[in-house]
Design an enzyme around this catalytic site. Structure first.
Site, PDB file in Angstrom:
ATOM      1  N   GLU A  56       0.965  -1.143  -0.063  1.00 25.63           N
ATOM      2  CA  GLU A  56       0.139  -0.117  -0.123  1.00 25.63           C
ATOM      3  C   GLU A  56       0.849   1.270   0.164  1.00 25.63           C
ATOM      4  OE1 GLU A  56      -2.464   2.953   0.150  1.00 25.63           O
ATOM      5  OE2 GLU A  56      -3.300   0.884  -0.148  1.00 25.63           O
TER       6      GLU A  56
ATOM      7  N   HIS B 234      -2.813   4.683   2.414  1.00 22.14           N
ATOM      8  CA  HIS B 234      -3.459   4.478   3.681  1.00 22.14           C
ATOM      9  C   HIS B 234      -3.804   3.295   3.597  1.00 22.14           C
ATOM     10  CE1 HIS B 234      -3.506   8.852   4.534  1.00 22.14           C
ATOM     11  NE2 HIS B 234      -3.817   9.150   3.401  1.00 22.14           N
TER      12      HIS B 234
ATOM     13  N   GLY C 222      -7.674   2.356   1.800  1.00 22.08           N
ATOM     14  CA  GLY C 222      -7.828   3.074   0.676  1.00 22.08           C
ATOM     15  C   GLY C 222      -8.678   4.071   0.475  1.00 22.08           C
ATOM     16  N   ILE C 223      -9.041   4.477  -0.532  1.00 18.13           N
ATOM     17  CA  ILE C 223      -9.915   5.887  -0.634  1.00 18.13           C
ATOM     18  C   ILE C 223     -10.995   5.506   0.097  1.00 18.13           C
ATOM     19  CG2 ILE C 223     -11.286   7.148  -2.318  1.00 18.13           C
ATOM     20  CD1 ILE C 223      -8.157   7.940  -2.486  1.00 18.13           C
TER      21      ILE C 223
ATOM     22  N   LYS D 244     -20.001   9.923   4.994  1.00 18.97           N
ATOM     23  CA  LYS D 244     -21.046   9.477   5.725  1.00 18.97           C
ATOM     24  C   LYS D 244     -21.176  10.181   7.030  1.00 18.97           C
ATOM     25  CE  LYS D 244     -22.078   7.580   2.313  1.00 18.97           C
ATOM     26  NZ  LYS D 244     -20.952   7.848   1.758  1.00 18.97           N
TER      27      LYS D 244
ATOM     28  N   HIS E 104     -44.381  -4.916  12.207  1.00 24.18           N
ATOM     29  CA  HIS E 104     -44.878  -3.670  12.285  1.00 24.18           C
ATOM     30  C   HIS E 104     -44.556  -3.038  13.648  1.00 24.18           C
ATOM     31  CE1 HIS E 104     -48.204  -0.630  11.829  1.00 24.18           C
ATOM     32  NE2 HIS E 104     -48.512  -0.985  13.118  1.00 24.18           N
TER      33      HIS E 104
END
Length: 464
Positions: free
Chosen positions: A35, A38, A41-42, A52, A443
């Site tokens: 790697e 980081h 990864g992205i 998020k 429900h």
């Protein structure tokens, strides 16, 4: 580590690469992962996860403004942008550290550096200490992709941003132009618009969120406009004139060009595969429009060389990459592996309202020659949605009229990114409308709308 040999070397430690490495190690293979930046990864450091976290801050901010509706009091509502960004970075940092722990636990050798293929079964890695050579019979390319830069619209980090700048803004945009309305563009538009930026979205296709079902796109657009966004479809940004503290955008719609001023532009016009500098051409790997050409098992056609995730083409989704990583590790370990069906991979967009889908849109199902039955159910007919104060949304299902096969499902509204999984499992199990109708949904939940949407497709809807 000169000449160190392994059963499998993975290049790239994003959601494809690190998962492939862990699965390989679980199956008893000796694995190394290389790697350059980081772990995670992205997706984990600059994509799925930190966005998020930002969007959650915006959602809470939006809800604080609605306090009165819920019988609550909140005064002096505001935000601290550096603190919002700091939380987002901390979330990414925590998870990135977790990946390091998982790789260590599974005895995967991690080499930080830049890799290139140096002959069959050999990988040369440029590290801070110089060059190391690793060898393995099986090599997995998982180098991902990066933001596409259009000529004249290149990011400068000051006035024109990529997703990376947008994730750690030096200032809050006042007048924002977002170029591109796929998931990345719409998520940033949603975040900054909620925090008060006057936001304009430009999309070259005939509608925003162009991969989604047309009805869902139209519904989402109506909500965004209601939230104060300006949406321009069938429109192109031809050039950007950069001045002091402002950008003048030349925007073309229907053959007419107009200019508008903004203080910030976010470019989100797709991605290109990270195929350069890896020695792929010399190895005989086929590349088509910056993506490595593979078969359904992610094989490149060069013996012992696989490509997974974004570098191997659409759909460009972390969960696809991870799944391919597992499949390839199992193939290498001599196990029986199943290829992934692209039609059973869900897409999720975390704007407000959320959008989620799996399988064929209504238009694509008809194009493919299916006679279809379509069901819809609105959030306004669901008790839980009303109790949550989220009555805007819909669930749409598309079935083959002759066989009852669930061809596709499309949703817009609160928490649909969590609900879509029900239909994903349905497709994986090759369900028909009969099983879905006979399923008892709890429900009160939002998931009941999934049931009602199926019932609606066959003229049996209850609450509408």
């Amino acid at each position: 580590m000169a000449g160190k040999s392994f059963d499998m070397i993975v290049i790239g430690a994003g959601p494809g690469g690190y998962v492939a490495a862990i699965r390989g190690a679980q199956l008893g293979l000796k694995v190394a992962v290389v790697e350059r930046e980081h772990l995670g990864g992205i997706c984990l450091n600059w994509g799925c996860i930190p966005t998020k976290a930002l969007l959650r801050s915006a959602e809470v901010f939006h809800l604080m403004h609605r306090a009165k509706e819920f019988g609550l009091k909140a005064d002096g509502i505001g935000y601290d942008l550096p603190a919002v960004v700091k939380r987002s970075r901390a979330v990414a940092g925590q998870l990135s550290g977790g990946i390091g722990h998982l790789l260590k636990k599974n005895k995967v050798t991690v080499v930080m550096g830049e890799a290139r293929l140096a002959g069959r079964g050999t990988v040369a890695v440029k590290t801070d200490k110089g060059e190391e050579t690793l060898s393995a019979k099986n090599i997995v390319l998982a180098t991902g992709a990066r933001a596409r830069e259009l000529p004249g619209l290149e990011a400068d980090g000051d006035l024109v941003w990529t997703y990376k700048h947008a994730l750690q803004p030096a200032r809050m945009p006042k007048k924002l132009l977002v170029i591109g309305s796929g998931a990345i563009g719409i998520e940033f538009a949603s975040f900054y618009n909620t925090l008060g930026a006057e936001t304009t979205v430009v999309e070259v296709m005939d509608r925003i969120l162009p991969v989604e079902d047309a009805e869902i796109s139209a519904f989402a657009k109506k909500q965004f406009v209601k939230q104060g966004m300006t949406i321009m479809e069938k429109t192109m940004v031809k050039q950007l004139d950069r001045g002091k503290g402002k950008v003048t955008a030349h925007i073309e719609t229907g053959g007419k060009i107009e200019t508008r001023d903004f203080d910030t532009v976010i470019s989100a016009v797709g991605i290109v595969g990270n195929v350069e500098g890896l020695g792929l051409e010399a190895a005989g790997v086929k590349i088509d429009r910056t993506h490595v050409v593979t078969d359904e098992f992610c094989r490149t056609g060069v013996e012992g060389l696989y490509a997974i995730g974004d570098i191997a083409g659409a759909p460009w989704l972390a969960h696809k990459a991870s799944h391919e990583g597992v499949m390839v590790a199992e193939l290498i370990a001599g196990q029986h592996a199943h290829p992934i069906k692209p039609g059973s991979i869900a897409g999720c967009t975390y704007c407000h309202p959320q959008v989620a889908s799996v399988g064929l849109t209504e238009a694509k199902a008809k194009e493919a020659g299916h006679e279809v039955r379509v069901g819809r159910f609105p959030f306004i007919g669901n008790g839980k949605a009303i109790a949550l104060g989220e009555p805007e949304g819909m669930v749409k299902t598309v079935f083959d009229a002759k066989t009852g096969e669930l061809l596709g499902a499309h949703m817009v509204g609160a928490e649909v990114t969590e609900m879509i999984q029900g239909y994903v499992i349905g497709r994986q199990l090759e369900t028909t409308e009969v099983e879905l109708m006979q399923t008892v949904f709890p429900h009160p939940t939002l998931s009941e709308m999934m049931h009602e949407s199926v019932l609606d497709a066959f003229g049996r809807v209850i609450h509408m």
